[in-house]
Design a protein around this motif. Structure first.
Motif, mmCIF file in Angstrom:
data_model
loop_
_atom_site.group_PDB
_atom_site.id
_atom_site.type_symbol
_atom_site.label_atom_id
_atom_site.label_comp_id
_atom_site.label_asym_id
_atom_site.label_seq_id
_atom_site.Cartn_x
_atom_site.Cartn_y
_atom_site.Cartn_z
ATOM 1 N N ILE A 39 0.855 -1.183 0.000
ATOM 2 C CA ILE A 39 0.000 0.000 0.000
ATOM 3 C C ILE A 39 0.894 1.236 0.000
ATOM 4 O O ILE A 39 1.707 1.424 0.902
ATOM 5 C CB ILE A 39 -0.937 -0.005 1.210
ATOM 6 C CG1 ILE A 39 -1.868 -1.222 1.154
ATOM 7 C CG2 ILE A 39 -1.764 1.282 1.265
ATOM 8 C CD1 ILE A 39 -2.742 -1.384 2.376
ATOM 9 N N VAL A 40 0.742 2.047 -1.017
ATOM 10 C CA VAL A 40 1.556 3.266 -1.136
ATOM 11 C C VAL A 40 0.907 4.419 -0.379
ATOM 12 O O VAL A 40 1.586 5.208 0.290
ATOM 13 C CB VAL A 40 1.742 3.635 -2.620
ATOM 14 C CG1 VAL A 40 2.539 4.932 -2.754
ATOM 15 C CG2 VAL A 40 2.444 2.509 -3.360
ATOM 16 N N GLU A 41 -0.414 4.523 -0.454
ATOM 17 C CA GLU A 41 -1.105 5.657 0.161
ATOM 18 C C GLU A 41 -2.558 5.270 0.426
ATOM 19 O O GLU A 41 -3.175 4.536 -0.350
ATOM 20 C CB GLU A 41 -1.042 6.894 -0.746
ATOM 21 C CG GLU A 41 -1.640 8.161 -0.148
ATOM 22 C CD GLU A 41 -1.521 9.351 -1.074
ATOM 23 O OE1 GLU A 41 -1.956 10.449 -0.688
ATOM 24 O OE2 GLU A 41 -1.000 9.163 -2.203
ATOM 25 N N ARG A 42 -3.100 5.779 1.523
ATOM 26 C CA ARG A 42 -4.517 5.623 1.841
ATOM 27 C C ARG A 42 -5.221 6.951 1.557
ATOM 28 O O ARG A 42 -4.731 8.005 1.981
ATOM 29 C CB ARG A 42 -4.716 5.208 3.291
ATOM 30 C CG ARG A 42 -4.263 3.777 3.577
ATOM 31 C CD ARG A 42 -4.423 3.444 5.062
ATOM 32 N NE ARG A 42 -4.175 2.030 5.322
ATOM 33 C CZ ARG A 42 -2.983 1.489 5.494
ATOM 34 N NH1 ARG A 42 -1.903 2.262 5.423
ATOM 35 N NH2 ARG A 42 -2.844 0.190 5.724
ATOM 36 N N LEU A 43 -6.339 6.872 0.872
ATOM 37 C CA LEU A 43 -7.092 8.069 0.491
ATOM 38 C C LEU A 43 -8.423 8.060 1.224
ATOM 39 O O LEU A 43 -9.416 7.489 0.738
ATOM 40 C CB LEU A 43 -7.308 8.091 -1.036
ATOM 41 C CG LEU A 43 -6.041 7.957 -1.889
ATOM 42 C CD1 LEU A 43 -6.400 7.822 -3.351
ATOM 43 C CD2 LEU A 43 -5.110 9.148 -1.664
ATOM 44 N N PRO A 44 -8.468 8.662 2.428
ATOM 45 C CA PRO A 44 -9.703 8.606 3.220
ATOM 46 C C PRO A 44 -10.874 9.296 2.529
ATOM 47 O O PRO A 44 -12.025 8.886 2.703
ATOM 48 C CB PRO A 44 -9.318 9.325 4.525
ATOM 49 C CG PRO A 44 -7.826 9.305 4.569
ATOM 50 C CD PRO A 44 -7.390 9.346 3.143
ATOM 51 N N ALA A 45 -10.598 10.363 1.771
ATOM 52 C CA ALA A 45 -11.692 11.109 1.155
ATOM 53 C C ALA A 45 -12.487 10.235 0.185
ATOM 54 O O ALA A 45 -13.719 10.262 0.164
ATOM 55 C CB ALA A 45 -11.144 12.345 0.436
ATOM 56 N N SER A 46 -11.782 9.453 -0.616
ATOM 57 C CA SER A 46 -12.458 8.594 -1.592
ATOM 58 C C SER A 46 -12.579 7.144 -1.127
ATOM 59 O O SER A 46 -13.071 6.301 -1.873
ATOM 60 C CB SER A 46 -11.695 8.630 -2.914
ATOM 61 O OG SER A 46 -10.356 8.186 -2.739
ATOM 62 N N ARG A 47 -12.074 6.860 0.106
ATOM 63 C CA ARG A 47 -12.127 5.507 0.661
ATOM 64 C C ARG A 47 -11.478 4.505 -0.288
ATOM 65 O O ARG A 47 -12.007 3.455 -0.584
ATOM 66 C CB ARG A 47 -13.563 5.091 0.967
ATOM 67 C CG ARG A 47 -14.236 5.938 2.037
ATOM 68 C CD ARG A 47 -15.636 5.441 2.329
ATOM 69 N NE ARG A 47 -16.278 6.262 3.347
ATOM 70 C CZ ARG A 47 -17.515 6.048 3.813
ATOM 71 N NH1 ARG A 47 -18.231 5.054 3.326
ATOM 72 N NH2 ARG A 47 -18.022 6.832 4.741
ATOM 73 N N GLN A 48 -10.271 4.861 -0.741
ATOM 74 C CA GLN A 48 -9.542 4.006 -1.659
ATOM 75 C C GLN A 48 -8.106 3.817 -1.180
ATOM 76 O O GLN A 48 -7.603 4.569 -0.335
ATOM 77 C CB GLN A 48 -9.542 4.613 -3.069
ATOM 78 C CG GLN A 48 -10.888 4.569 -3.768
ATOM 79 C CD GLN A 48 -10.804 5.104 -5.181
ATOM 80 O OE1 GLN A 48 -10.178 6.142 -5.424
ATOM 81 N NE2 GLN A 48 -11.428 4.403 -6.129
#
Length: 362
Positions: free
Chosen positions: A136-145
């Motif tokens: 996992i490179v990055e978690r994107l909470p805004a888009s839940r991806q």
């Protein structure tokens, strides 16, 4: 999750700095922690690098065959007194496929299974054709991806490379993909080595791993227990101090209460003495206030109350005269006024309290 390449270089530099503080005899025990990187650009060529003190991989020397590297590594083992040297097979650009995709955050717990299903759609290969790994490179909470990096290489290609190395008695402990900075590979910090190619641990290695795990568990337990023990000791010391201070406070409170009681008693006596005029003052005040034609036949004083008996031509005016005095309070007749038949004077009994006006109740 593996570290990025820049962090990995820092990690090797930091390990090297720590190793400088270890005696040379002990440092050899950790020599296998500095991996040797092996790459097979083609069927006839083999390249090798070893990490140096500055956290960079430098080439050992040009080699054409794996057997030549094995001979060189034999001398390296003898020089460093190390029983085992760690090898990492690095795949150079063109030997692996690297891709970043977006996946829903809900698949994080089953990430590998989901990627296996997605390989047909995201790459030209299916899951049974390649060895792959991901992170996992990055978690994107805004888009839940999740932004996920996938690295894969064909099974046939990697099996062929591992077979060549095993035939030369070189058994890598890790297979990583690398970027090139000039002529130097920079590993991505992944591991594509299939389980069936992993070297088996010897009995003493397993014992060492279990021993280190036990030491680590003991140290973790000690690290968790030590603050609790220290807090308990500090708490016990504070409780003892509080108990001593509580006793001192109770003793001080008792003394304060005694002092307050004595002050109140002394103040009461002084107040009573100051509030009640002396008897000589009362007698003098009566002599000055009573008319010349008024005679006293009785005089008594008890508990702050002064009572006078006598005769006067006009006894009713005596109340007004005595009340005008600043030391006579609550002046009143004790009994009805009567007239003496022999003298024609009015007989009276008057009671009053002694006290200054400023102390009289308002």
């Amino acid at each position: 999750m593996a570290l990025p390449p820049a962090w990995q270089r820092f990690w090797h530099w930091w390990q090297d700095q720590l190793s400088q503080a270890i005696p040379q005899q002990l440092r050899s025990w950790f020599s296998h922690r500095q991996p040797i990187l092996i790459a097979l650009p083609s069927e006839e060529e083999l390249q090798a690098w070893q990490w140096e003190g500055r956290g960079q991989a430098v080439p050992l020397r040009p080699l054409a065959q794996p057997s030549g590297l094995e001979a060189m590594l034999s001398s390296l083992r003898a020089r460093e007194s190390a029983e085992e040297v760690s090898f990492t097979l690095v795949l150079l650009p063109g030997q692996y496929l690297r891709k970043t995709i977006l996946l829903p955050s809900a698949v994080e717990e089953n990430l590998r299974q989901v990627i296996a299903f997605e390989l047909d759609r995201q790459t030209p290969f299916s899951a049974d054709q390649v060895y792959f790994t991901s992170r996992i490179v990055e978690r994107l909470p805004a888009s839940r991806q999740l932004k996920v990096e996938i690295v894969l290489t064909p099974r046939a290609f990697l099996d062929a490379q591992l077979t060549r190395l095993h035939q030369a008695n070189l058994k890598p402990h890790r297979v990583d993909a690398a970027l090139l900075e000039g002529q130097t590979p920079v590993p991505l910090g992944l591991d594509l080595l299939p389980s069936r190619w992993r070297p088996r641990e010897t009995r003493w290695q397993k014992r060492l791993d279990w021993s280190l795990a036990g030491v680590l568990a003991a140290l973790l337990g000690l690290a968790l227990a030590l603050p609790l023990v220290m807090q308990h000791r500090i708490l016990s010391a504070l409780e003892a101090q509080v108990a001593q201070l509580r006793k001192a406070a109770q003793a001080s409170s008792a003394l304060q209460q005694q002092v307050t009681a004595l002050e109140q008693a002394a103040r009461f006596g002084i107040t009573r003495k100051q509030a009640t005029p002396p008897m000589i003052v009362a007698i003098e005040e009566l002599a000055q206030r009573l008319p010349q034609d008024t005679w006293l036949t009785g005089f008594s004083y008890r508990n702050g109350e002064l009572r006078i008996d006598g005769s006067s031509p006009n006894a009713s005016k005596l109340i007004e005269i005595l009340e005008s005095s600043p030391i006579f309070q609550n002046t009143h007749f004790v009994s009805p006024v009567t007239q003496d038949r022999n003298t024609g004077l009015e007989r009276f009994q008057i009671s009053m309290t002694l006290g200054y006006e400023r102390d009289a109740p308002k």
